[in-house]
Enzyme design. Structure first.
Site, short mmCIF file in Angstrom:
data_model
loop_
_atom_site.label_atom_id
_atom_site.label_comp_id
_atom_site.label_asym_id
_atom_site.label_seq_id
_atom_site.Cartn_x
_atom_site.Cartn_y
_atom_site.Cartn_z
N ASP A 1 7.99 -1.60 18.46
CA ASP A 1 7.91 -0.91 19.30
C ASP A 1 6.62 -0.29 19.90
OD1 ASP A 1 10.54 -1.04 18.22
OD2 ASP A 1 10.94 1.06 18.26
N GLU B 1 10.41 2.75 4.93
CA GLU B 1 10.63 1.81 6.25
C GLU B 1 9.33 1.09 6.46
OE1 GLU B 1 10.95 4.09 9.73
OE2 GLU B 1 11.73 2.37 11.07
#
Ligand code: DGY
Length: 430
Positions: A163, A392
């Protein structure tokens, strides 16, 4: 130790299992994400093949009629995430987002098929998925490469899966946005904001969503109206590899038309990928389709093409690039070079190491006969999880955990890596 770690990984995936799909992690990402699900199914397959196929089938149940496979499926209401379904406004039966994500499903389906214990189930389920994934690939070439160059653009940073990579900074700067709007972000309520994209970046992300919504998510026009059109070499390599693997699968299953078309898509794109090679940097570059310039950046996206069957000399240069990174941080592979100006060791895709990009690189290293480096990266990945849990992503200098906790795809990659290590040990022993 490794069995204990595998059991912990299985428990995480079970905790995030909603029956027919797996969420990445609770609160932060409470829906089904496209490439998360695909990669997670590789981990699930080691203990439950039936459930692994279901994960991919659920995703494809929400494929759009034009062939697109959306990046989020909003199966159940959850107000913990922004932007939710009403913001996207795609008007699908079950709400979905309106953009896509790295097309790794084709590669994954062939992995599930090749490694299946239950061959007849694999044949039946792969045969049903095959035309759907082929249609998704066709969609990319039709709607994200209107000039038929062989390379597809992403039209939103979220499509890349990376992103807030600094690869997108310049192209994103040109996206008009209103900096006065304060979007009700939820991610920064769950996670330390210094590990997430900035508000300025979110403003640009939302401006693109609003623009596409204004065009009623009509993919016939979205590519051309988007002020953000970037050709990401990593993304294209994933598409090239998936086309190739689908070609092999179709060949084995007797779908000759799909096989021929997929091989030819893969071949054309692989040769177009050469236009992104950057000899002086020893890696590929992103290409900004609006400004028609190569983007100078040292990101994992420029290394990931090793996943496709690139020429040997390219793979060798990428290996040297990774070996340089090895000297710049403790844990491979950082998502941005630690010596690059914009490197940020804990902010999402601007520096941290991710086990999923490690996995994609490892496949490329193994297929180009660089198993020693692949093993080094597997060992770093396992060490990160032993030290910091199933995060993550991780700070590549300190190994500290970042982003969401108890993360499904990190757990899945641990299962895949540990199984791979034990198989290699078995082969060495025999
Ligand atoms: C997010 O919300 O951060 C996701 O990565 C977008 O898909």
């Amino acid at each position: 130790m490794s069995n204990e770690l595998i059991n912990r990984a299985i428990k995480i995936i079970e905790k995030n299992d909603f029956g027919t799909y797996t969420i990445p992690t609770e609160k932060l990402y409470p829906f089904q994400w496209n490439w998360d699900s695909c990669l997670v199914s590789l981990g699930i397959a080691h203990s439950n093949e039936d459930r692994a196929w279901t994960e991919i089938e659920t995703l494809f149940e929400h494929q759009w009629s034009d062939g697109m496979l959306p990046h989020i499926i909003f199966h159940e209401r959850d107000d913990g995430y922004f932007p939710g379904p009403e913001v996207w406004g795609t008007n699908t039966a079950v709400a979905t987002s309106g953009i896509s994500q790295p097309p790794i499903a084709g590669f994954v389906i062939y992995q599930l098929f090749k490694n299946a214990q239950d061959k007849s189930m694999a044949k039946e389920r792969a045969s049903k998925l095959l035309p759907l994934v082929a249609a998704w690939h066709d969609w990319f070439f039709e709607f994200r490469d209107p000039a038929s160059t062989g390379l597809v653009s992403i039209i939103h940073p979220w499509e890349s899966g990376r992103d807030n990579s600094s690869d997108w900074d310049e192209a994103l700067d040109r996206v008009p946005s209103n900096e006065l709007i304060n979007y009700p972000r939820k991610d920064t309520k769950h996670i330390n904001p210094i590990q997430r994209p900035t508000n300025k970046e979110y403003g640009k992300y939302m401006a693109l969503v609003e623009l596409f919504k204004k065009h009623k998510w009509n993919n016939k026009v979205l590519h051309d109206v988007s002020p953000f059109q970037v050709v990401d070499p990593g993304f294209n390599a994933i598409l090239i590899k998936s086309c190739f693997e689908i070609g092999c699968l179709a060949n084995e299953l007797g779908f000759s038309e799909i096989s021929e078309k997929s091989f030819s898509q893969s071949k054309k794109s692989l040769s177009a990928l050469e236009t992104l090679w950057n000899e002086s940097e020893g890696q590929y570059s992103c290409f900004d389709r609006k400004s028609k310039t190569l983007i100078k950046s040292h990101s994992i996206g420029c290394i990931l093409p090793i996943f496709a069957n690139i020429p040997k000399e390219r793979a060798d240069s990428i290996v040297s690039t990774i070996l340089k990174l090895e000297k710049e941080c403790k844990y491979l592979i950082p998502s941005h070079s630690p010596v690059a100006d914009k490197f940020d060791s804990s902010r999402y895709w601007r520096g941290p190491a991710w086990l999923i990009t490690n996995y994609i690189t490892i496949i490329g290293l193994k297929q180009s006969n660089n198993s020693k480096l692949a093993e080094r990266i597997i060992n770093d990945s396992i060490t990160l999880v032993e030290k910091s849990g199933f995060a993550e992503y991780y700070d590549p200098i300190t190994g500290d955990p970042c982003g969401g906790k108890t993360f499904s795809w990190t757990a899945a990659m641990v299962i895949v890596f540990l199984k791979y290590k034990s198989n290699t040990m078995l082969q060495r022993d025999s």
